[in-house]
Scaffold this active site. Structure first.
Site, PDB file in Angstrom:
ATOM      1  N   ARG A   1       0.846  -1.191   0.000  1.00  0.00           N
ATOM      2  CA  ARG A   1       0.000   0.000   0.000  1.00  0.00           C
ATOM      3  C   ARG A   1       0.880   1.240   0.000  1.00  0.00           C
ATOM      4  O   ARG A   1       1.800   1.336   0.811  1.00  0.00           O
ATOM      5  CB  ARG A   1      -0.848   0.063   1.276  1.00  0.00           C
ATOM      6  CG  ARG A   1      -1.899  -0.949   1.386  1.00  0.00           C
ATOM      7  CD  ARG A   1      -2.947  -0.570   2.401  1.00  0.00           C
ATOM      8  NE  ARG A   1      -2.460  -0.180   3.714  1.00  0.00           N
ATOM      9  CZ  ARG A   1      -3.249   0.187   4.706  1.00  0.00           C
ATOM     10  NH1 ARG A   1      -4.558   0.227   4.524  1.00  0.00           N
ATOM     11  NH2 ARG A   1      -2.762   0.511   5.880  1.00  0.00           N
TER      12      ARG A   1
ATOM     13  N   THR B   1      -1.499   7.464  -0.074  1.00  0.00           N
ATOM     14  CA  THR B   1      -2.802   7.351  -0.760  1.00  0.00           C
ATOM     15  C   THR B   1      -3.574   6.104  -0.324  1.00  0.00           C
ATOM     16  O   THR B   1      -4.770   6.007  -0.578  1.00  0.00           O
ATOM     17  CB  THR B   1      -2.595   7.250  -2.283  1.00  0.00           C
ATOM     18  OG1 THR B   1      -1.873   6.020  -2.546  1.00  0.00           O
ATOM     19  CG2 THR B   1      -1.791   8.424  -2.815  1.00  0.00           C
TER      20      THR B   1
ATOM     21  N   ASP C   1       0.910  -3.724  11.828  1.00  0.00           N
ATOM     22  CA  ASP C   1       1.267  -4.080  10.450  1.00  0.00           C
ATOM     23  C   ASP C   1       1.672  -5.550  10.411  1.00  0.00           C
ATOM     24  O   ASP C   1       2.706  -5.945  10.964  1.00  0.00           O
ATOM     25  CB  ASP C   1       2.421  -3.189   9.963  1.00  0.00           C
ATOM     26  CG  ASP C   1       2.701  -3.421   8.480  1.00  0.00           C
ATOM     27  OD1 ASP C   1       2.536  -2.464   7.707  1.00  0.00           O
ATOM     28  OD2 ASP C   1       3.058  -4.552   8.108  1.00  0.00           O
TER      29      ASP C   1
ATOM     30  N   ASP D   1       5.192  -6.417   8.918  1.00  0.00           N
ATOM     31  CA  ASP D   1       6.298  -6.039   9.813  1.00  0.00           C
ATOM     32  C   ASP D   1       6.390  -6.976  11.019  1.00  0.00           C
ATOM     33  O   ASP D   1       7.487  -7.317  11.472  1.00  0.00           O
ATOM     34  CB  ASP D   1       6.113  -4.596  10.303  1.00  0.00           C
ATOM     35  CG  ASP D   1       6.454  -3.585   9.228  1.00  0.00           C
ATOM     36  OD1 ASP D   1       7.207  -3.933   8.295  1.00  0.00           O
ATOM     37  OD2 ASP D   1       5.965  -2.442   9.313  1.00  0.00           O
TER      38      ASP D   1
HETATM   39  O1  LIG Z   1      -6.929  -3.556   2.504  1.00  0.00           O
HETATM   40  P1  LIG Z   1      -5.760  -2.657   2.279  1.00  0.00           P
HETATM   41  O2  LIG Z   1      -6.049  -1.239   2.726  1.00  0.00           O
HETATM   42  O3  LIG Z   1      -5.230  -2.711   0.883  1.00  0.00           O
HETATM   43  O4  LIG Z   1      -4.618  -3.118   3.276  1.00  0.00           O
HETATM   44  C1  LIG Z   1      -4.275  -4.432   3.451  1.00  0.00           C
HETATM   45  C2  LIG Z   1      -2.897  -4.705   2.914  1.00  0.00           C
HETATM   46  O5  LIG Z   1      -1.914  -4.063   3.736  1.00  0.00           O
HETATM   47  C3  LIG Z   1      -0.964  -5.021   4.172  1.00  0.00           C
HETATM   48  O6  LIG Z   1       0.094  -5.154   3.291  1.00  0.00           O
HETATM   49  P2  LIG Z   1       1.280  -4.069   3.188  1.00  0.00           P
HETATM   50  O7  LIG Z   1       0.932  -3.029   2.173  1.00  0.00           O
HETATM   51  O8  LIG Z   1       1.610  -3.581   4.542  1.00  0.00           O
HETATM   52  O9  LIG Z   1       2.461  -4.917   2.572  1.00  0.00           O
HETATM   53  P3  LIG Z   1       3.382  -6.022   3.282  1.00  0.00           P
HETATM   54  O10 LIG Z   1       2.581  -7.284   3.343  1.00  0.00           O
HETATM   55  O11 LIG Z   1       4.560  -6.117   2.386  1.00  0.00           O
HETATM   56  O12 LIG Z   1       3.742  -5.508   4.653  1.00  0.00           O
HETATM   57  C4  LIG Z   1      -1.775  -6.291   4.240  1.00  0.00           C
HETATM   58  O13 LIG Z   1      -0.997  -7.448   4.322  1.00  0.00           O
HETATM   59  C5  LIG Z   1      -2.626  -6.199   3.011  1.00  0.00           C
HETATM   60  O14 LIG Z   1      -1.987  -6.654   1.834  1.00  0.00           O
HETATM   61  O1  LIG Z   2      -4.105  -2.721  10.201  1.00  0.00           O
HETATM   62  C1  LIG Z   2      -3.523  -2.988   9.126  1.00  0.00           C
HETATM   63  C2  LIG Z   2      -3.931  -2.439   7.894  1.00  0.00           C
HETATM   64  C3  LIG Z   2      -3.254  -2.790   6.769  1.00  0.00           C
HETATM   65  N1  LIG Z   2      -2.214  -3.626   6.845  1.00  0.00           N
HETATM   66  C4  LIG Z   2      -1.799  -4.153   8.018  1.00  0.00           C
HETATM   67  O2  LIG Z   2      -0.839  -4.934   8.051  1.00  0.00           O
HETATM   68  N2  LIG Z   2      -2.470  -3.821   9.126  1.00  0.00           N
HETATM   69 MG   LIG Z   3       2.839  -4.269   5.748  1.00  0.00          MG
END
Ligand SMILES: O=P(O)(O)OC[C@H]1O[C@H](OP(=O)(O)OP(=O)(O)O)[C@H](O)[C@@H]1O
Ligand SMILES: O=c1cc[nH]c(=O)[nH]1
Ligand SMILES: [Mg+2]
Length: 209
Positions: free
Chosen positions: A104, A108, A200, A203
């Site tokens: 994400r 935005t 997150d 993370d």
């Molecule tokens: O419903 P949304 O608002 O799209 O958010 C959810 C997304 O955010 C997180 O990923 P992130 O972008 O943190 O990537 P990562 O898995 O690499 O940490 C999560 O694992 C989803 O993929």
């Molecule tokens: O709460 C949240 C929202 C998006 N992605 C995450 O990993 N956690």
């Molecule tokens: Mg993430």
């Protein structure tokens, strides 16, 4: 409209409670992601077709059951979905795995795709898209758009924690997709994080913060 199945099983609720605790270690968090994914998968595979198979026990011949019908493909949304896929592979070791890389944009909240690799015969399989978090729904919607553009029709989405906003957005964008959820939380905050949530997920799985 999408069928939304929220898990009420005590084991799932108990394990999600441990994941939420901010001091839960990276290792324990990671293990819980794959364990809960396995438990949700148990529910998401309840309607798999079975066929009869003649077998021989040490005592006599009998008809046993075996899973028939379309083969499965698990599609984790990277990074956080990877450990859900690992859990599900313990139950369904012959499933194929496709990967969609998505993060994400922090300002935005729009999803940005950076990788996509799917099995050649993905359109002939039942697809389980897995990601621990369904927040705005943007990442799940984009991932499923990508799969549908490849001609894939049979798709389910499995997540551990969802915000009501994400469930609504996903079921509106893809009303033909069933959604399996460990727990539905209260709301999103102004930064697009789920409350109370668990932070997150990526993370916490990889110890990157
Ligand atoms: O419903 P949304 O608002 O799209 O958010 C959810 C997304 O955010 C997180 O990923 P992130 O972008 O943190 O990537 P990562 O898995 O690499 O940490 C999560 O694992 C989803 O993929
Ligand atoms: O709460 C949240 C929202 C998006 N992605 C995450 O990993 N956690
Ligand atoms: Mg993430």
């Amino acid at each position: 409209m999408s069928k939304v199945i929220v898990m009420d099983h005590p084991l799932i609720q108990h394990k999600i409670g441990i994941m939420r605790v901010k001091d839960t270690s990276t290792k324990e968090f990671r293990d819980l992601v794959s364990e809960i994914a396995m438990l949700i998968c148990y529910e998401a595979t309840r309607d798999l077709h079975l066929a009869d198979k003649l077998i021989e026990t040490p005592l006599e011949k009998t008809i046993a059951k075996e899973i028939a019908g379309k083969k499965l493909c698990i599609v984790p949304i990277l990074r956080a979905g990877l450990h859900m896929a690992d859990g599900i592979l313990n139950l369904i070791p012959n499933a194929k795995v496709g990967h969609i890389g998505m993060y994400r944009n922090e300002e935005t909240l729009e999803p940005v795709e950076y990788f996509c690799k799917l099995p050649k015969d993905a359109d002939e399989r039942d697809i389980f898209v897995v990601d621990p978090m369904l927040a705005t729904g943007g990442s799940a919607i984009a991932a499923i758009n990508r799969l549908k553009a490849r001609g894939i029709k049979s798709i389910r989405f499995l997540c551990l924690i969802a915000a009501p906003e994400g469930v609504e957005a996903l079921s509106k964008a893809h009303p033909d997709i069933d959604i399996y959820i460990g727990a539905v939380d209260r709301q999103l905050n102004e930064n697009g994080y789920i409350l109370p949530g668990l932070g997150d997920a990526g993370d916490r799985i990889y110890g990157t913060k």
